[in-house]
Scaffold this active site. Sequence first.
Site, PDB file in Angstrom:
ATOM      1  CE  LYS A 182      34.560  42.405   5.017  1.00 11.26           C
ATOM      2  NZ  LYS A 182      33.500  42.855   5.933  1.00 11.26           N
ATOM      3  CG  ASP A 196      27.900  41.564   5.598  1.00  9.29           C
ATOM      4  OD1 ASP A 196      28.844  40.778   5.398  1.00  9.29           O
ATOM      5  OD2 ASP A 196      28.041  42.711   6.054  1.00  9.29           O
ATOM      6  CD  GLN A 239      33.509  45.485   8.506  1.00 10.99           C
ATOM      7  OE1 GLN A 239      33.291  45.159   7.350  1.00 10.99           O
ATOM      8  NE2 GLN A 239      33.929  44.627   9.402  1.00 10.99           N
TER       9      GLN A 239
HETATM   10  N1  GUN Z   1      32.262  42.735  11.395  1.00 10.60           N
HETATM   11  C1  GUN Z   1      32.872  41.549  11.620  1.00 10.60           C
HETATM   12  N2  GUN Z   1      32.568  40.670  10.653  1.00 10.60           N
HETATM   13  C2  GUN Z   1      31.759  41.312   9.785  1.00 10.60           C
HETATM   14  C3  GUN Z   1      31.133  40.915   8.576  1.00 10.60           C
HETATM   15  O1  GUN Z   1      31.224  39.796   8.087  1.00 10.60           O
HETATM   16  N3  GUN Z   1      30.375  41.874   7.970  1.00 10.60           N
HETATM   17  C4  GUN Z   1      30.223  43.111   8.483  1.00 10.60           C
HETATM   18  N4  GUN Z   1      29.444  43.968   7.829  1.00 10.60           N
HETATM   19  N5  GUN Z   1      30.790  43.502   9.613  1.00 10.60           N
HETATM   20  C5  GUN Z   1      31.557  42.604  10.248  1.00 10.60           C
END
Ligand code: GUN
Length: 293
Positions: A52, A119, A96
Amino acid sequence: MKLIDGKETAKLIKAEIAKEVAKMIDNDDKNPHLAAVLVGDDPASQTYVSGKEKACKEVGIISSIYRLPFETTEKEVLELVEFLNKDAEIDGFIVQLPLPKHIDENKVIQSISPSKDVDGFHPVNIGRMALNLPSYISATPFGILQLMERYHIETEGKQVVVLGRSHIVGSPMSILLSRKAYPGDATVTLCHSRTKNIKEITKKADILIVALGQKGFVTEDMVKKGAIVIDVGIHRIPSLETKSGFRLVGDVDFENVSKKASMITPVPGGVGPMTIVSLLLNTMKAAKREIYL
Ligand code: GUN
């Protein structure tokens, strides 16, 4: 059979975002800013967050990563979320997942300001999505919608079958495609671990979206000729043909299903590359205050 190329589509969208960011900076508007909170040292989470960070850099979005040790308390995470909610410099942020077991994920998600929840995990954003109101849509479903749009996939009146009812993929996907919208206006069936006669259902699908997390679950006998198949699964399997010693496969038996499908997403290079792009798109919406004024 036509391949739905997520890698190429992601590249195109990133170039568009980069242009837009440059324009915002030129106009003395602002430089979009995403923050990410990473608690502990889960290797997959570290890889995702680095990905990211790299994607932000590519398009000119500022990113701030808050790396916290595994022992961080729930109260400390909630305090950081509160700080980020209030910080006017931050347009949007993510925490996350998974979080360490001693931290209540639902409590943390619900403490994020819906206006910064890029998200799309907060109940307010999920509720707004279900009501077809402006909302942040979570990364994987949003990425699939982008692919459908870019490949002009018709959804109106189609039989869509979604395999898997997870909160972050299957469930939102079924809601999105049944909305009065494009992509949408489809007749959607959501299958899960308690579904009976799954093959009879999948064989009727014009569009089959597979997000079960089971390697090679969908075989050719489960798919109607000419169907469009979207594979969300990602699994590592040992391989003698790669330097790393493994390769990635999806929830679909690609080799055989691809002979029957009219369009299909490969793994890797299908849905995967689109998820980070979705987060960038949501960050742009946050910076422009498109969802919450
Ligand atoms: N863990 C796995 N996929 C994601 C996601 O899209 N966002 C977040 N915050 N954690 C994740």
